[in-house]
Design a protein around this motif. Structure first.
Motif, PDB file in Angstrom:
ATOM      1  N   VAL A 149       0.839  -1.202   0.000  1.00  0.00           N
ATOM      2  CA  VAL A 149       0.000   0.000   0.000  1.00  0.00           C
ATOM      3  C   VAL A 149       0.870   1.246   0.000  1.00  0.00           C
ATOM      4  O   VAL A 149       0.687   2.163  -0.809  1.00  0.00           O
ATOM      5  N   ALA A 150       1.833   1.297   0.909  1.00  0.00           N
ATOM      6  CA  ALA A 150       2.729   2.453   0.962  1.00  0.00           C
ATOM      7  C   ALA A 150       3.486   2.619  -0.340  1.00  0.00           C
ATOM      8  O   ALA A 150       3.674   3.738  -0.825  1.00  0.00           O
ATOM      9  N   GLU A 151       3.882   1.523  -0.949  1.00  0.00           N
ATOM     10  CA  GLU A 151       4.644   1.586  -2.185  1.00  0.00           C
ATOM     11  C   GLU A 151       3.835   2.245  -3.302  1.00  0.00           C
ATOM     12  O   GLU A 151       4.340   3.092  -4.046  1.00  0.00           O
ATOM     13  N   VAL A 152       2.568   1.860  -3.413  1.00  0.00           N
ATOM     14  CA  VAL A 152       1.725   2.427  -4.463  1.00  0.00           C
ATOM     15  C   VAL A 152       1.457   3.913  -4.199  1.00  0.00           C
ATOM     16  O   VAL A 152       1.524   4.748  -5.109  1.00  0.00           O
ATOM     17  N   VAL A 153       1.140   4.259  -2.955  1.00  0.00           N
ATOM     18  CA  VAL A 153       0.870   5.656  -2.620  1.00  0.00           C
ATOM     19  C   VAL A 153       2.094   6.521  -2.863  1.00  0.00           C
ATOM     20  O   VAL A 153       2.014   7.606  -3.450  1.00  0.00           O
ATOM     21  N   VAL A 154       3.266   6.044  -2.435  1.00  0.00           N
ATOM     22  CA  VAL A 154       4.490   6.815  -2.628  1.00  0.00           C
ATOM     23  C   VAL A 154       4.815   6.940  -4.108  1.00  0.00           C
ATOM     24  O   VAL A 154       5.312   7.979  -4.558  1.00  0.00           O
ATOM     25  N   GLU A 155       4.532   5.911  -4.878  1.00  0.00           N
ATOM     26  CA  GLU A 155       4.739   5.979  -6.326  1.00  0.00           C
ATOM     27  C   GLU A 155       3.969   7.157  -6.924  1.00  0.00           C
ATOM     28  O   GLU A 155       4.490   7.921  -7.727  1.00  0.00           O
ATOM     29  N   GLN A 156       2.711   7.319  -6.502  1.00  0.00           N
ATOM     30  CA  GLN A 156       1.911   8.450  -6.975  1.00  0.00           C
ATOM     31  C   GLN A 156       2.478   9.771  -6.467  1.00  0.00           C
ATOM     32  O   GLN A 156       2.599  10.745  -7.215  1.00  0.00           O
ATOM     33  N   LEU A 157       2.854   9.810  -5.192  1.00  0.00           N
ATOM     34  CA  LEU A 157       3.247  11.073  -4.576  1.00  0.00           C
ATOM     35  C   LEU A 157       4.620  11.556  -5.017  1.00  0.00           C
ATOM     36  O   LEU A 157       4.883  12.765  -4.986  1.00  0.00           O
ATOM     37  N   ALA A 158       5.491  10.656  -5.428  1.00  0.00           N
ATOM     38  CA  ALA A 158       6.817  11.084  -5.874  1.00  0.00           C
ATOM     39  C   ALA A 158       6.690  12.036  -7.061  1.00  0.00           C
ATOM     40  O   ALA A 158       7.365  13.080  -7.110  1.00  0.00           O
ATOM     41  N   GLY A 159       5.835  11.702  -8.006  1.00  0.00           N
ATOM     42  CA  GLY A 159       5.623  12.587  -9.148  1.00  0.00           C
ATOM     43  C   GLY A 159       4.942  13.879  -8.752  1.00  0.00           C
ATOM     44  O   GLY A 159       5.258  14.956  -9.273  1.00  0.00           O
ATOM     45  N   ALA A 162       7.504  16.167  -7.085  1.00  0.00           N
ATOM     46  CA  ALA A 162       8.433  16.706  -8.079  1.00  0.00           C
ATOM     47  C   ALA A 162       7.786  17.828  -8.871  1.00  0.00           C
ATOM     48  O   ALA A 162       8.429  18.842  -9.173  1.00  0.00           O
ATOM     49  N   GLU A 163       6.503  17.681  -9.188  1.00  0.00           N
ATOM     50  CA  GLU A 163       5.811  18.705  -9.969  1.00  0.00           C
ATOM     51  C   GLU A 163       5.523  19.955  -9.149  1.00  0.00           C
ATOM     52  O   GLU A 163       5.610  21.086  -9.635  1.00  0.00           O
ATOM     53  N   LEU A 164       5.177  19.756  -7.892  1.00  0.00           N
ATOM     54  CA  LEU A 164       4.778  20.886  -7.051  1.00  0.00           C
ATOM     55  C   LEU A 164       5.951  21.592  -6.385  1.00  0.00           C
ATOM     56  O   LEU A 164       5.829  22.743  -5.970  1.00  0.00           O
ATOM     57  N   ALA A 165       7.092  20.915  -6.259  1.00  0.00           N
ATOM     58  CA  ALA A 165       8.171  21.398  -5.400  1.00  0.00           C
ATOM     59  C   ALA A 165       8.647  22.817  -5.694  1.00  0.00           C
ATOM     60  O   ALA A 165       8.800  23.613  -4.758  1.00  0.00           O
ATOM     61  N   PRO A 166       8.894  23.202  -6.952  1.00  0.00           N
ATOM     62  CA  PRO A 166       9.411  24.568  -7.162  1.00  0.00           C
ATOM     63  C   PRO A 166       8.489  25.645  -6.600  1.00  0.00           C
ATOM     64  O   PRO A 166       8.945  26.557  -5.880  1.00  0.00           O
ATOM     65  N   THR A 167       7.202  25.537  -6.895  1.00  0.00           N
ATOM     66  CA  THR A 167       6.251  26.525  -6.375  1.00  0.00           C
ATOM     67  C   THR A 167       6.066  26.365  -4.879  1.00  0.00           C
ATOM     68  O   THR A 167       6.004  27.361  -4.137  1.00  0.00           O
ATOM     69  N   ALA A 168       5.985  25.123  -4.406  1.00  0.00           N
ATOM     70  CA  ALA A 168       5.751  24.877  -2.981  1.00  0.00           C
ATOM     71  C   ALA A 168       6.902  25.407  -2.129  1.00  0.00           C
ATOM     72  O   ALA A 168       6.682  25.944  -1.037  1.00  0.00           O
ATOM     73  N   ARG A 169       8.127  25.294  -2.626  1.00  0.00           N
ATOM     74  CA  ARG A 169       9.255  25.823  -1.856  1.00  0.00           C
ATOM     75  C   ARG A 169       9.289  27.348  -1.911  1.00  0.00           C
ATOM     76  O   ARG A 169       9.609  28.008  -0.926  1.00  0.00           O
ATOM     77  N   ALA A 170       8.937  27.889  -3.060  1.00  0.00           N
ATOM     78  CA  ALA A 170       8.935  29.353  -3.192  1.00  0.00           C
ATOM     79  C   ALA A 170       7.897  29.994  -2.281  1.00  0.00           C
ATOM     80  O   ALA A 170       8.091  31.117  -1.798  1.00  0.00           O
ATOM     81  N   THR A 171       6.800  29.297  -2.031  1.00  0.00           N
ATOM     82  CA  THR A 171       5.722  29.850  -1.210  1.00  0.00           C
ATOM     83  C   THR A 171       5.786  29.377   0.241  1.00  0.00           C
ATOM     84  O   THR A 171       4.929  29.731   1.042  1.00  0.00           O
ATOM     85  N   PHE A 187       9.776   5.971   0.772  1.00  0.00           N
ATOM     86  CA  PHE A 187       8.984   6.830   1.650  1.00  0.00           C
ATOM     87  C   PHE A 187       9.871   7.854   2.346  1.00  0.00           C
ATOM     88  O   PHE A 187       9.515   9.036   2.454  1.00  0.00           O
ATOM     89  N   GLU A 188      11.031   7.421   2.814  1.00  0.00           N
ATOM     90  CA  GLU A 188      11.955   8.359   3.462  1.00  0.00           C
ATOM     91  C   GLU A 188      12.447   9.407   2.471  1.00  0.00           C
ATOM     92  O   GLU A 188      12.584  10.588   2.832  1.00  0.00           O
ATOM     93  N   ARG A 189      12.694   9.008   1.233  1.00  0.00           N
ATOM     94  CA  ARG A 189      13.098   9.988   0.228  1.00  0.00           C
ATOM     95  C   ARG A 189      11.981  10.990  -0.039  1.00  0.00           C
ATOM     96  O   ARG A 189      12.230  12.187  -0.226  1.00  0.00           O
ATOM     97  N   LEU A 190      10.743  10.517  -0.050  1.00  0.00           N
ATOM     98  CA  LEU A 190       9.599  11.412  -0.227  1.00  0.00           C
ATOM     99  C   LEU A 190       9.537  12.431   0.907  1.00  0.00           C
ATOM    100  O   LEU A 190       9.366  13.635   0.675  1.00  0.00           O
ATOM    101  N   LEU A 191       9.679  11.957   2.135  1.00  0.00           N
ATOM    102  CA  LEU A 191       9.673  12.869   3.280  1.00  0.00           C
ATOM    103  C   LEU A 191      10.772  13.911   3.154  1.00  0.00           C
ATOM    104  O   LEU A 191      10.552  15.108   3.394  1.00  0.00           O
TER     105      LEU A 191
END
Length: 204
Positions: A149-159, A162-171, A187-191
């Motif tokens: 379960v964690a593997e599938v969820v993290v698979e979705q969240l990694a992308g 990555a997509e949100l990070a530039p704006t999310a860090r700027a704000t 999961f640790e890499r995602l965190l």
């Protein structure tokens, strides 16, 4: 193409939120009242503030699934409103899953920024995953991060991250990435990418 890279795409956002819900509800139910003032890995929030934020997320993202408008201008104190907030959380996450499982929820765009609807739903999934980890760590609970379960969820969240990070860090939504140990789990890499230290523990 690596078949693992498309694994999460086999699931709808509603299904993925359902997986996250099964992790989240027991953690929230086990948060003791005496821990509400405790620090969390999410430095801007103590436990009570983070629970209130998470409740806000699961309520407002229901509206976004229906292509309505969300309101994050203020965060109601649902925890302070009464002792039933744990069951309220369970009920609202049920509604969140249902909203994103409805036909058309992932189609088109959603929200004031007109982002792709699946990405918007994945933002709710991100909060329902990393903030629940925050709360588990803050209150001394286990959070399973090493099963399918964690593997599938993290698979979705990694992308998503990555997509949100530039704006999310700027704000200021994400802090700067935190280096993780060689051999860290997905999961640790995602965190780490969201600015969390996977090794965080409450101060003695």
């Amino acid at each position: 193409m690596d078949t693992k890279s498309v694994r999460a795409d086999r699931y709808g956002i509603g299904e993925l939120l359902g997986m996250a819900r099964e992790r989240a509800v027991p953690v929230l139910r086990a948060v003791p009242d005496e821990a509400l003032g405790a620090a969390t890995p999410c430095a801007d929030y103590d436990v009570k503030a983070l629970v209130n934020h998470l409740l806000q997320v699961v309520v407002e993202f229901q509206k976004l699934a229906a292509k309505g408008e969300s309101d994050f201008a203020t965060t109601p104190d649902r925890v302070g409103a009464g002792p039933d907030w744990r069951e309220r959380f369970a009920e609202e996450t049920d509604r969140l899953v249902a909203a994103w499982s409805a036909p058309g929820a992932e189609e088109g765009t959603a929200g004031a920024w007109q982002m792709p609807a699946r990405l918007v739903g994945s933002m709710a999934l991100l909060d329902l995953t990393v903030h629940v980890w925050d709360l588990a760590r803050a209150t001394g609970q286990e959070y399973r991060e090493d099963d399918d379960v964690a593997e599938v969820v993290v698979e979705q969240l990694a992308g998503t991250v990555a997509e949100l990070a530039p704006t999310a860090r700027a704000t200021g939504v994400f802090r700067d990435p935190v280096p993780v140990a060689e051999g860290a789990s997905a999961f640790e890499r995602l965190l780490g990418q969201t600015g969390r230290d996977p090794r965080w523990a409450p101060s003695a």
